[in-house]
Design a protein around this motif. Sequence first.
Motif, short mmCIF file in Angstrom:
data_model
loop_
_atom_site.label_atom_id
_atom_site.label_comp_id
_atom_site.label_asym_id
_atom_site.label_seq_id
_atom_site.Cartn_x
_atom_site.Cartn_y
_atom_site.Cartn_z
N ALA A 1 0.83 -1.21 0.00
CA ALA A 1 0.00 0.00 0.00
C ALA A 1 0.86 1.25 0.00
O ALA A 1 0.56 2.24 -0.67
CB ALA A 1 -0.93 0.00 1.21
N GLU A 2 1.98 1.21 0.74
CA GLU A 2 2.87 2.36 0.79
C GLU A 2 3.54 2.61 -0.55
O GLU A 2 3.79 3.75 -0.93
CB GLU A 2 3.92 2.17 1.88
N ARG A 3 3.82 1.52 -1.29
CA ARG A 3 4.50 1.67 -2.58
C ARG A 3 3.61 2.38 -3.59
O ARG A 3 4.10 3.12 -4.43
CB ARG A 3 4.94 0.31 -3.13
N ILE A 4 2.32 2.15 -3.54
CA ILE A 4 1.42 2.75 -4.53
C ILE A 4 0.78 4.04 -4.01
O ILE A 4 0.06 4.71 -4.73
CB ILE A 4 0.31 1.78 -4.94
N ALA A 5 1.05 4.39 -2.78
CA ALA A 5 0.48 5.62 -2.21
C ALA A 5 1.11 6.83 -2.89
O ALA A 5 2.24 6.78 -3.37
CB ALA A 5 0.73 5.67 -0.71
N PRO A 6 0.38 7.95 -2.95
CA PRO A 6 0.95 9.17 -3.53
C PRO A 6 2.20 9.60 -2.77
O PRO A 6 2.38 9.29 -1.59
CB PRO A 6 -0.19 10.20 -3.35
N LEU A 7 3.08 10.32 -3.46
CA LEU A 7 4.33 10.76 -2.87
C LEU A 7 4.08 11.58 -1.60
O LEU A 7 4.80 11.43 -0.61
CB LEU A 7 5.11 11.60 -3.89
N ALA A 8 3.06 12.42 -1.61
CA ALA A 8 2.77 13.26 -0.44
C ALA A 8 2.40 12.41 0.77
O ALA A 8 2.72 12.76 1.91
CB ALA A 8 1.63 14.23 -0.76
N VAL A 9 1.74 11.27 0.53
CA VAL A 9 1.38 10.38 1.63
C VAL A 9 2.60 9.61 2.12
O VAL A 9 2.82 9.47 3.33
CB VAL A 9 0.27 9.41 1.18
N ARG A 10 3.43 9.14 1.18
CA ARG A 10 4.62 8.38 1.57
C ARG A 10 5.59 9.24 2.37
O ARG A 10 6.28 8.73 3.26
CB ARG A 10 5.34 7.84 0.32
N MET A 11 5.63 10.55 2.09
CA MET A 11 6.58 11.44 2.75
C MET A 11 6.01 12.07 4.01
O MET A 11 6.63 12.94 4.59
CB MET A 11 7.02 12.55 1.78
N ARG A 12 4.86 11.61 4.42
CA ARG A 12 4.26 12.17 5.63
C ARG A 12 5.17 11.89 6.83
O ARG A 12 5.61 10.76 7.04
CB ARG A 12 2.88 11.55 5.84
N PRO A 13 5.49 12.91 7.64
CA PRO A 13 6.41 12.73 8.78
C PRO A 13 5.92 11.64 9.74
O PRO A 13 4.72 11.48 9.97
CB PRO A 13 6.39 14.10 9.46
N ARG A 14 6.89 10.90 10.29
CA ARG A 14 6.56 9.81 11.22
C ARG A 14 6.73 10.25 12.67
O ARG A 14 6.24 9.58 13.58
CB ARG A 14 7.46 8.62 10.94
N THR A 15 7.46 11.34 12.91
CA THR A 15 7.64 11.87 14.26
C THR A 15 7.49 13.38 14.22
O THR A 15 7.57 14.01 13.15
CB THR A 15 9.03 11.53 14.82
N LEU A 16 7.30 13.97 15.39
CA LEU A 16 7.19 15.43 15.46
C LEU A 16 8.46 16.10 14.95
O LEU A 16 8.41 17.19 14.36
CB LEU A 16 6.92 15.87 16.90
N ASP A 17 9.61 15.47 15.18
CA ASP A 17 10.88 16.07 14.76
C ASP A 17 11.01 16.13 13.25
O ASP A 17 11.82 16.90 12.72
CB ASP A 17 12.05 15.30 15.36
N GLU A 18 10.24 15.31 12.51
CA GLU A 18 10.30 15.33 11.05
C GLU A 18 9.36 16.38 10.45
O GLU A 18 9.43 16.66 9.26
CB GLU A 18 9.93 13.96 10.48
N VAL A 19 8.49 16.94 11.26
CA VAL A 19 7.54 17.94 10.75
C VAL A 19 8.29 19.20 10.35
O VAL A 19 9.14 19.71 11.09
CB VAL A 19 6.47 18.28 11.82
N VAL A 20 7.99 19.71 9.17
CA VAL A 20 8.62 20.93 8.66
C VAL A 20 7.67 22.09 8.87
O VAL A 20 6.48 22.00 8.59
CB VAL A 20 8.95 20.78 7.16
N GLY A 21 8.21 23.20 9.38
CA GLY A 21 7.37 24.36 9.65
C GLY A 21 6.67 24.25 10.99
O GLY A 21 6.96 23.36 11.80
N GLN A 22 5.73 25.17 11.26
CA GLN A 22 4.93 25.20 12.49
C GLN A 22 5.81 25.21 13.74
O GLN A 22 5.51 24.56 14.73
CB GLN A 22 3.95 24.01 12.53
N ARG A 23 6.90 25.96 13.68
CA ARG A 23 7.82 25.99 14.81
C ARG A 23 7.16 26.55 16.07
O ARG A 23 7.54 26.20 17.19
CB ARG A 23 9.06 26.82 14.45
N HIS A 24 6.18 27.44 15.89
CA HIS A 24 5.51 28.03 17.05
C HIS A 24 4.69 27.00 17.82
O HIS A 24 4.37 27.19 18.98
CB HIS A 24 4.61 29.19 16.61
N LEU A 25 4.37 25.86 17.16
CA LEU A 25 3.60 24.80 17.82
C LEU A 25 4.47 23.66 18.30
O LEU A 25 4.07 22.90 19.18
CB LEU A 25 2.53 24.25 16.87
#
Length: 480
Positions: free
Chosen positions: A15-39
Amino acid sequence: MAGDSLFDAAEREAAERIAPLAVRMRPRTLDEVVGQRHLLAAGAPLRRLVEGDAPLSVVLWGPPGTGKTTLAMLIARSTRRRFRELSAVTAGVKDVRQVVDEAKRALGETGAQTVLFVDEVHRFSKTQQDALLPSVENRWVTLVAATTENPFFSIISPLLSRSLLLTLEPLSDDDVRTVVGRALTDERGLGGRVAVDDDAVDHLVRLAGGDARRSLTALEAAAGASDHVTLELLEQAVDRAAVRYDRDGDQHYDVISAFIKSVRGSDVDASLHYLARMFEAGEDPRFVARRLVVLASEDVGMADPSSLQVAVAAAQALELIGMPEARLNLAQATIHLALAPKSNAVLAGVETALADVRAGRTGTVPPHLRDSHYPGARTLGHGSHAPEGGRGYRYPHDFPGRVVAQQYAPDPVVGREYYSPGGLGVERVASQRLAGLREVLRGDRGVVPEDAADGFRPRCRPAPPTDEELSALAPQEERP
């Protein structure tokens, strides 16, 4: 059981192989989240919520592609809670109650808590939102509601007051560039198998407009056509020409300058062209809205008083519904302002008044205009309580035409004229009204004639141009 586990793992991998790139690249931890530094900074609300494992419901408000779904999933994953997702577009009250019943049962039987993610919660009716209240109040679920619309307008007050409101900001260009770079190198993404030219990366950032999902979708479309993505290939893949526009460079100032001057110059077609360029370049629409509000008073003013109302309404609509829908409101305001009769009398008037004040031409407020609502005002001769025979305040409503001769300005600027209306639109009527008022106020005329007193009526629609105005707009022959 082991076979089932292996099958589940293989199924997830497929399922991950056929998922859209945006879904596959979804961060797995808070430290991988880009932006939203104020949160996400140390001690920030969202990080405390996740790391403290507090069962607190939250409303995530922000534009598309800023990580609302990702954050909801991370809350569930980091806190080891069950995760259930509903889309307000398709779910009804029955679906909400079913998920809540399952959550109550899991909480009672195993103690497992449930995160309920409701995407586009603003699409839920009041009844559907009411159905969520008991589960939030009793903490049967941890509600994570996502909305792109102002929650103070789109979410019922009881639900909003029981939730922590977190505002997500559009990603910066640097944030989007980080997301794209990660997708190019990460094995979950393209894993270094695709090369992208620098100008194509720049265009991906421009296309995003603060939406990471949009940039990854465009990248995936181009990478599907070739392992070397050029700007031309990217344009073909997304069927959109590159708008060479640096929001932090000269183009930013050049385009907004051309936009304002086109509206001021009444060229509606050029105005819409520059507006479209700013939309495509990912310009902050709030910046455009603010410029239109200023222009409504600076370049139109009293020639068409409704222009300010239209510009403010467009700015409010932008905050209410967001982009891309609000582009229509901004376009309508642009058209209205471009077609409106023009006058800079408001700007000239207030600037002249400010120049006098800064030059020290102030003086004291005339005694009959001063506050009279305190003991002793009569003794001082202030306001309407001036001594018998003194220069007391004359109440305009007691006089014909509701205007009476008396001094309002302080002595240093008596007789100064700051507002000088033009001859277009509503100001054509205002100039006649103003002349009569000034004569009465200075004692040159007894009363304002009834027709002059009642003649100035600002309208939503400006008066049609006179023959003289039309002839003034016609091309003039060049002088030798």
